[in-house]
Structure formats: C-alpha cells, structure tokens
Design an enzyme around this catalytic site. Structure first.
Site, PDB file in Angstrom:
ATOM      1  N   ARG A   1      17.818 -20.414  23.246  1.00  0.00           N
ATOM      2  CA  ARG A   1      18.243 -21.752  23.641  1.00  0.00           C
ATOM      3  C   ARG A   1      19.786 -22.147  23.010  1.00  0.00           C
ATOM      4  NH1 ARG A   1      14.724 -26.077  24.239  1.00  0.00           N
ATOM      5  NH2 ARG A   1      16.670 -26.866  25.001  1.00  0.00           N
TER       6      ARG A   1
ATOM      7  N   ASP B   1       2.243 -23.889  28.361  1.00  0.00           N
ATOM      8  CA  ASP B   1       2.841 -25.120  27.668  1.00  0.00           C
ATOM      9  C   ASP B   1       1.840 -25.955  27.221  1.00  0.00           C
ATOM     10  OD1 ASP B   1       4.607 -27.093  26.711  1.00  0.00           O
ATOM     11  OD2 ASP B   1       5.218 -27.855  28.531  1.00  0.00           O
TER      12      ASP B   1
ATOM     13  N   HIS C   1      13.158 -29.730  32.687  1.00  0.00           N
ATOM     14  CA  HIS C   1      13.593 -28.999  31.382  1.00  0.00           C
ATOM     15  C   HIS C   1      14.521 -28.043  31.887  1.00  0.00           C
ATOM     16  CE1 HIS C   1      14.401 -28.725  27.271  1.00  0.00           C
ATOM     17  NE2 HIS C   1      13.339 -28.412  26.809  1.00  0.00           N
TER      18      HIS C   1
ATOM     19  N   CYS D   1       7.386 -22.358  25.804  1.00  0.00           N
ATOM     20  CA  CYS D   1       8.747 -22.802  25.461  1.00  0.00           C
ATOM     21  C   CYS D   1       8.749 -23.439  23.779  1.00  0.00           C
ATOM     22  CB  CYS D   1       8.881 -24.263  26.468  1.00  0.00           C
ATOM     23  SG  CYS D   1       7.836 -25.366  26.652  1.00  0.00           S
TER      24      CYS D   1
HETATM   25  N1  NVA Z   1       6.039 -30.174  28.351  1.00  0.00           N
HETATM   26  C1  NVA Z   1       6.590 -30.436  27.152  1.00  0.00           C
HETATM   27  C2  NVA Z   1       7.476 -29.597  26.811  1.00  0.00           C
HETATM   28  C3  NVA Z   1       8.091 -29.495  25.339  1.00  0.00           C
HETATM   29  C4  NVA Z   1       9.559 -28.731  25.297  1.00  0.00           C
HETATM   30  C5  NVA Z   1       6.951 -31.841  26.714  1.00  0.00           C
HETATM   31  O1  NVA Z   1       7.362 -32.416  27.809  1.00  0.00           O
HETATM   32  O2  NVA Z   1       6.651 -32.007  25.613  1.00  0.00           O
HETATM   33  N1   CP Z   2      11.460 -26.318  23.752  1.00  0.00           N
HETATM   34  C1   CP Z   2      11.953 -27.333  23.407  1.00  0.00           C
HETATM   35  O1   CP Z   2      12.645 -28.192  24.117  1.00  0.00           O
HETATM   36  O2   CP Z   2      11.829 -27.476  22.008  1.00  0.00           O
HETATM   37  P1   CP Z   2      12.120 -28.844  21.304  1.00  0.00           P
HETATM   38  O3   CP Z   2      11.128 -30.026  21.694  1.00  0.00           O
HETATM   39  O4   CP Z   2      11.727 -28.426  19.826  1.00  0.00           O
HETATM   40  O5   CP Z   2      13.490 -29.330  21.539  1.00  0.00           O
END
Ligand code: NVA
Ligand code: CP
Length: 313
Positions: A300, A233, A143, A272
């Site tokens: 962001r 997370d 990410h 995040c």
């Molecule tokens: N690890 C999480 C991050 C979300 C922004 C996911 O992949 O759902």
């Molecule tokens: N942190 C993040 O990517 O948030 P969303 O899943 O809401 O885009």
C-alpha cells in the site's frame, strides 16, 4: 495485454483516482510500474524530494491503519507534507456542503486530497468541484488504491497478471467490486462466491464482463477450483450496521484450509485487512505459509507513493 511486455511512461492522463472503472489496462500498468520503482528506491533507502513543497490533505471519515500510515509515511518519504483532517472535526460534520468544502480546499495551496469513507455520489460530486486531484481512500462501492496495490503484489509473486484466476469468497462489497474491475481489465479471471443477497453490484459485474471472465456464484468450490489467488474480506464493513443475519449467511463463506486446498497447489491467500481470524478466515490460513497479507499491506505504501507522484502534476 501482458504487463511484462508493456513499456511504462510513468504518466497517466487521469486527474483523479476515484474507481478502477475509469482506468484503462495501460493506466493500471503505469501505476504498477511506478509502485515497483518506488519499492526499489525504498529498499535501497534512496531519498526523494519529488513532493517537496506539496501538501496533501487526508480527509478521513472512518478508522484507518494502513491507508493513513502508508499515506503519511509515503508523503514524508517523498519530501512532502500532509494535513490529516478527521471528517468529524470539519464543518462537513455540521452539514457544510460537499461543494463548498471541495471548492475551499482547492484555495489553500493543497496539491491533492484523499477522501475516505464518503459515498460514491459524494466522491464524484467532490471531484466535480475540486481544482486539485481527488483520490478515493475507500468508499462504500470501491477501494481502488487497495486493488491496484493488490495487483502489484500479485505481479510480484506470480510474475504476471494475465490468465491467472482470482477467487474472492465473501461479501460482495467495495473490495469485491474493485477486484472485479481491476482483474477483468488486466485479463485475470475473477470468480466471486457470495451467498444469495450479498453479491457484488450488478452494474459492476456487467461492466467487468465486458473486459474479462467474471463468474458470480454462491458455490464456493466452483469459485475456488483452479484459483491462483484466494481472497477474502470482513463480513461486516466499516460503514455497515452490525447485522447478525448477514454474518449467519456469510458464515459458510469462511476461508478454511480445506477450502484453500481446492485451489492450485501454489495458490496464495490475500486479505485487504483488517482481518477477523475465525470469522471470514481461519487463523491457519491467514497465518499459514500461503498467506501474503503482510506483503500486500506493505505494498500500500509503494502504490500510494506511485499514485501521488502520477496524479500531482
Ligand atoms: N470492506 C472493508 C474494507 C476495509 C479495508 C470495509 O469497507 O470496511
Ligand atoms: N486495507 C485498508 O484500507 O486498511 P485500513 O482500513 O487500515 O486503512
């Protein structure tokens, strides 16, 4: 290298933004300085038309609040236009190839495409056929926009990046992988505490160790001790199956006030988001005075605007 001594040129050579492994420390600094400039303009409501006449496709395969809204609003604020394309409403959902999709999207006058919830393999395949910049809006392994934005937030709050220690507690997922690459490249120490079987990807750890101090442990106290930043997370990421065994193993890796107290007195808490209070983080922590999660989420916007202006040539 000290970011505060770096002189930005507001340019990067990169054509795409797929993962932080591809960026040098200097390129990371370029994105952060550009985000700083974007935020300054946003605060004084200075208008910009830098994306005038440009349209960005947002090809999203899963739910999103921050990434979607920060791109849609950011593009509007820069005078550009966007096309929101839910992946399941395109022919990709019926098996059209990544190659055909990537080539075609380059033929309609788009200036860039943000891909969300593709595998890393698909992302790289897409980029190899694309004539326009490809930006990773989250993949199973990375990410990058989130972690660039987080480094910007850390720089704002701590005034520097080098010689800080970030402790990440929880699942060794896309966020953990990108934190390892991002932090190690800018000379921050990074310690990841995960239960056995849920550590970050081995090749990312090995790569990160070439740049900086990366500690992988299952011992929470070892990771958090002396940390300037404590980050976590969700236990179950969007593309994961709901997995009771995983949640049970991770349950000890919840960030609690007692755990945060092991970090430095002026340590900050980051996530995040989206967050699950009572699961990976106690409500007293995420809603407490050390938490900077809303600044993190706001940033962001500024970082995405910076990324678009630097990648759309
Ligand atoms: N690890 C999480 C991050 C979300 C922004 C996911 O992949 O759902
Ligand atoms: N942190 C993040 O990517 O948030 P969303 O899943 O809401 O885009």
């Amino acid at each position: 290298m000290d970011i505060n001594k770096y002189e930005p040129k507001y340019r990067v050579k990169q054509e795409n933004l797929l993962r932080l492994t591809d960026l040098t420390a200097e390129e990371i600094f370029e994105f952060l300085y550009a985000a700083k400039a974007m935020k300054k303009k946003f605060r004084v409501r200075e208008s910009s038309n830098v994306l005038h006449g440009k349209t960005v496709a947002l090809l999203f395969g899963n739910a999103s609040t921050r990434t979607r809204v920060s791109f849609e609003m950011g593009i509007r604020q820069l005078g550009g236009d966007y096309l929101f394309l839910p992946k399941n409403e395109t022919q990709l959902a019926r098996g059209e190839s990544i190659r055909d999709t990537a080539v075609m999207l380059g033929r309609y006058g788009l200036s860039a495409v943000v891909l969300r919830a593709f595998t890393d393999e698909q992302l790289h395949e897409f980029a190899s056929y694309s004539e326009i910049p490809v930006i990773n809006g989250i993949s199973d392994q990375a990410h990058p926009l989130q972690i660039l934005s987080d480094l910007f937030t850390i720089w704002e709050v701590k005034g520097r990046l080098d010689n800080l220690k970030l402790a990440y507690i929880g699942d060794g997922n896309n966020i953990a992988n990108s934190l390892i690459m991002g932090c190690s490249k800018v000379n921050m120490d990074v310690a990841i505490a995960s239960p056995h079987g849920y550590s970050p990807a081995q090749q990312v750890v090995e790569r990160g160790m070439q740049y900086g101090d990366v500690l992988i442990t299952d011992d929470i106290a070892e990771a958090v001790m002396g940390a300037d930043i404590v980050y976590t997370d969700v236990f179950i990421s969007m593309n994961d199956e709901d997995d009771e065994e995983k949640k049970r193993k991770l349950s000890r890796y919840r960030v609690t006030p007692e755990m945060l107290a092991l970090a430095k007195e002026d340590a900050v808490f980051m996530h995040c988001m989206p967050a699950r209070r009572g699961e990976e983080v106690a409500a007293e922590v995420i809603d407490g005075k050390q938490s900077i999660v809303y600044d993190q989420a706001e940033n962001r916007l500024h970082l995405n605007k910076a990324a678009l202006t630097m990648l759309i040539k």
